[in-house]
Write a protein that holds these residues in place. Structure first.
Motif, mmCIF file in Angstrom:
data_model
loop_
_atom_site.group_PDB
_atom_site.id
_atom_site.type_symbol
_atom_site.label_atom_id
_atom_site.label_comp_id
_atom_site.label_asym_id
_atom_site.label_seq_id
_atom_site.Cartn_x
_atom_site.Cartn_y
_atom_site.Cartn_z
ATOM 1 N N PRO A 1 15.610 -5.504 14.850
ATOM 2 C CA PRO A 1 16.498 -4.341 14.972
ATOM 3 C C PRO A 1 16.679 -3.592 13.656
ATOM 4 C CG PRO A 1 17.449 -6.278 16.024
ATOM 5 C CD PRO A 1 16.259 -6.750 15.262
ATOM 6 N N ALA A 2 16.587 -4.312 12.536
ATOM 7 C CA ALA A 2 16.736 -3.676 11.224
ATOM 8 C C ALA A 2 15.796 -4.367 10.232
ATOM 9 C CB ALA A 2 18.178 -3.778 10.746
ATOM 10 N N PHE A 3 15.342 -3.612 9.246
ATOM 11 C CA PHE A 3 14.400 -4.136 8.267
ATOM 12 C C PHE A 3 14.888 -3.829 6.858
ATOM 13 C CE2 PHE A 3 12.082 -2.906 12.049
ATOM 14 C CZ PHE A 3 11.252 -3.988 12.304
ATOM 15 N N GLU A 4 14.657 -4.778 5.943
ATOM 16 C CA GLU A 4 14.918 -4.486 4.539
ATOM 17 C C GLU A 4 13.863 -3.525 4.003
ATOM 18 O OE1 GLU A 4 15.489 -7.705 1.871
ATOM 19 O OE2 GLU A 4 16.912 -8.753 3.168
ATOM 20 N N ARG A 5 12.616 -3.743 4.393
ATOM 21 C CA ARG A 5 11.519 -2.872 3.975
ATOM 22 C C ARG A 5 10.707 -2.511 5.213
ATOM 23 N NH1 ARG A 5 8.180 -5.793 -0.645
ATOM 24 N NH2 ARG A 5 7.397 -3.671 -0.996
ATOM 25 N N ARG A 6 10.177 -1.299 5.225
ATOM 26 C CA ARG A 6 9.376 -0.841 6.359
ATOM 27 C C ARG A 6 8.025 -0.348 5.851
ATOM 28 N NH1 ARG A 6 11.595 3.744 9.069
ATOM 29 N NH2 ARG A 6 12.572 4.303 7.099
ATOM 30 N N PHE A 7 6.996 -0.599 6.666
ATOM 31 C CA PHE A 7 5.636 -0.235 6.284
ATOM 32 C C PHE A 7 4.955 0.480 7.445
ATOM 33 C CE2 PHE A 7 7.009 -4.091 4.182
ATOM 34 C CZ PHE A 7 6.828 -3.757 2.848
ATOM 35 N N SER A 8 4.094 1.430 7.100
ATOM 36 C CA SER A 8 3.402 2.188 8.145
ATOM 37 C C SER A 8 1.920 2.262 7.838
ATOM 38 C CB SER A 8 3.978 3.603 8.274
ATOM 39 O OG SER A 8 3.623 4.375 7.145
ATOM 40 N N LEU A 9 1.156 2.504 8.888
ATOM 41 C CA LEU A 9 -0.287 2.702 8.773
ATOM 42 C C LEU A 9 -0.592 4.177 8.989
ATOM 43 C CD1 LEU A 9 -1.406 -0.298 11.012
ATOM 44 C CD2 LEU A 9 -1.136 -0.294 8.536
ATOM 45 N N ALA A 10 -1.575 4.680 8.284
ATOM 46 C CA ALA A 10 -2.016 6.059 8.459
ATOM 47 C C ALA A 10 -3.532 6.099 8.294
ATOM 48 C CB ALA A 10 -1.341 6.987 7.444
ATOM 49 N N THR A 11 -4.124 7.236 8.660
ATOM 50 C CA THR A 11 -5.564 7.409 8.514
ATOM 51 C C THR A 11 -5.854 8.718 7.796
ATOM 52 O OG1 THR A 11 -5.680 8.491 10.661
ATOM 53 C CG2 THR A 11 -6.196 6.157 10.607
ATOM 54 N N PRO A 12 -6.952 8.784 7.058
ATOM 55 C CA PRO A 12 -7.394 10.083 6.532
ATOM 56 C C PRO A 12 -7.712 11.026 7.693
ATOM 57 C CG PRO A 12 -8.531 8.272 5.431
ATOM 58 C CD PRO A 12 -7.807 7.676 6.599
ATOM 59 N N ASP A 13 -7.578 12.323 7.453
ATOM 60 C CA ASP A 13 -7.826 13.308 8.512
ATOM 61 C C ASP A 13 -9.231 13.181 9.091
ATOM 62 O OD1 ASP A 13 -5.298 14.322 8.280
ATOM 63 O OD2 ASP A 13 -5.869 15.969 6.943
ATOM 64 N N ALA A 14 -10.211 12.879 8.240
ATOM 65 C CA ALA A 14 -11.599 12.776 8.714
ATOM 66 C C ALA A 14 -11.757 11.638 9.718
ATOM 67 C CB ALA A 14 -12.544 12.570 7.527
ATOM 68 N N VAL A 15 -11.035 10.544 9.518
ATOM 69 C CA VAL A 15 -11.098 9.405 10.435
ATOM 70 C C VAL A 15 -10.480 9.780 11.776
ATOM 71 C CG1 VAL A 15 -10.281 7.058 10.841
ATOM 72 C CG2 VAL A 15 -11.110 7.722 8.580
ATOM 73 N N ARG A 16 -9.344 10.467 11.725
ATOM 74 C CA ARG A 16 -8.682 10.883 12.966
ATOM 75 C C ARG A 16 -9.577 11.826 13.760
ATOM 76 N NH1 ARG A 16 -4.571 12.428 10.805
ATOM 77 N NH2 ARG A 16 -3.160 10.675 11.166
ATOM 78 N N ARG A 17 -10.184 12.776 13.069
ATOM 79 C CA ARG A 17 -11.059 13.726 13.776
ATOM 80 C C ARG A 17 -12.260 13.014 14.393
ATOM 81 N NH1 ARG A 17 -9.998 16.998 9.146
ATOM 82 N NH2 ARG A 17 -11.993 16.328 8.253
#
Length: 272
Positions: free
Chosen positions: A110-126
């Motif tokens: 429900p709650a986090f001390e630290r949060r992390f996210s994943l993302a991709t370069p635009d070229a990978v998404r395309r």
């Protein structure tokens, strides 16, 4: 870059999460769902992973994340604000290794001390977007206007983040208390009629969520729907959010939704 269908299920799951700039926490459950929906041998039973099972999978998925980062396919960031941002610092090296090896960072809470996210370069998404998020040919499916109101409500419910069918935030009413026996069974069957065809087609998965502030769930099979939905304790009549019976689109169902129904709903934004 390799063809999408040559990637492992773990790679596909993490790349989908990265394309939506989604959190690291909870991705192991998404991996289990993907295995189940593709009928993989290593798929979990029709339920969520337990905490112990999630912890055991951290080394495997951590190695996949590092591999995707090394191949410049994924960016790993620590979220500093309310939501992920390109300005969030990217983690590499020892800092990345420390975060990925700690199961606490992978488990939903429900709650986090630290949060992390994943993302991709635009070229990978395309390059992979069309394969990661395919659109099913809508020919042969009834048009949005050809669906009943109850069917449309179920589809929208599956598309929403909460996706609750029962409970205080669900879209379905509970059977009237005075109904018993055959009358109650008929009432439940009438309500389920809008859902069952989508479950049989493999487009929607129905789940029982038993706890508060917990991501645990059990999949309800189409053959068990009537029995389970007739049980007031399973339907849940309390006031807590997220407890009771809910539904989600499978990957196949999302493709159908993107193929036409979702666009039609987006144009209408209301029911007749």
């Amino acid at each position: 870059m390799r063809p999408w269908n040559s990637l492992t299920t773990a790679e596909q799951t993490l790349l989908r999460r990265a394309m939506s700039e989604g959190p690291l926490a909870g991705v192991i459950q998404a991996y289990g769902m993907a295995l189940r929906w593709t009928h993989a041998e290593e798929a979990p039973p029709p339920r969520s992973y337990s905490e112990t099972e999630q912890r055991e999978l951290v080394p495997l998925l951590g190695a996949v994340v590092r591999s995707l980062i090394d191949r410049d396919l994924v960016i790993f960031r620590e979220v500093e604000g309310m939501s992920p941002s390109p300005s969030d610092p990217a983690l590499t090296g020892d800092a990345l290794h420390t975060v990925l090896k700690d199961p606490v960072n992978w488990l939903w809470a429900p709650a986090f001390e630290r949060r992390f996210s994943l993302a991709t370069p635009d070229a990978v998404r395309r390059h992979w977007a069309d394969d990661a998020y395919p659109v099913a040919d809508a020919d042969g499916f009834p048009a949005w206007d050809g669906l009943s109101r109850a069917q449309r409500e179920v589809l929208v419910c599956a598309a929403e983040a909460s996706g609750m069918l029962t409970g205080p935030f669900g879209i379905w009413e509970d059977p009237p208390g005075e109904l018993v026996g055959a009358e109650r069974a008929e009432w439940v069957d009438h309500q389920l009629a809008s859902l069952v065809p989508f479950v049989r087609a493999g487009w929607i998965e129905v789940r029982h969520y038993p706890g508060v502030n917990d991501d645990a769930f059990t999949v309800i099979t189409v053959d068990d729907l009537h029995r389970i939905m007739s049980d007031p304790a399973i339907r849940y009549e309390g006031e807590d959010w997220g407890v009771g019976v809910g539904c989600v689109f499978t990957n196949a169902g999302l493709a159908v939704w993107r193929g036409g129904w979702g666009h039609a709903w987006g144009r209408r934004l209301h029911f007749d």
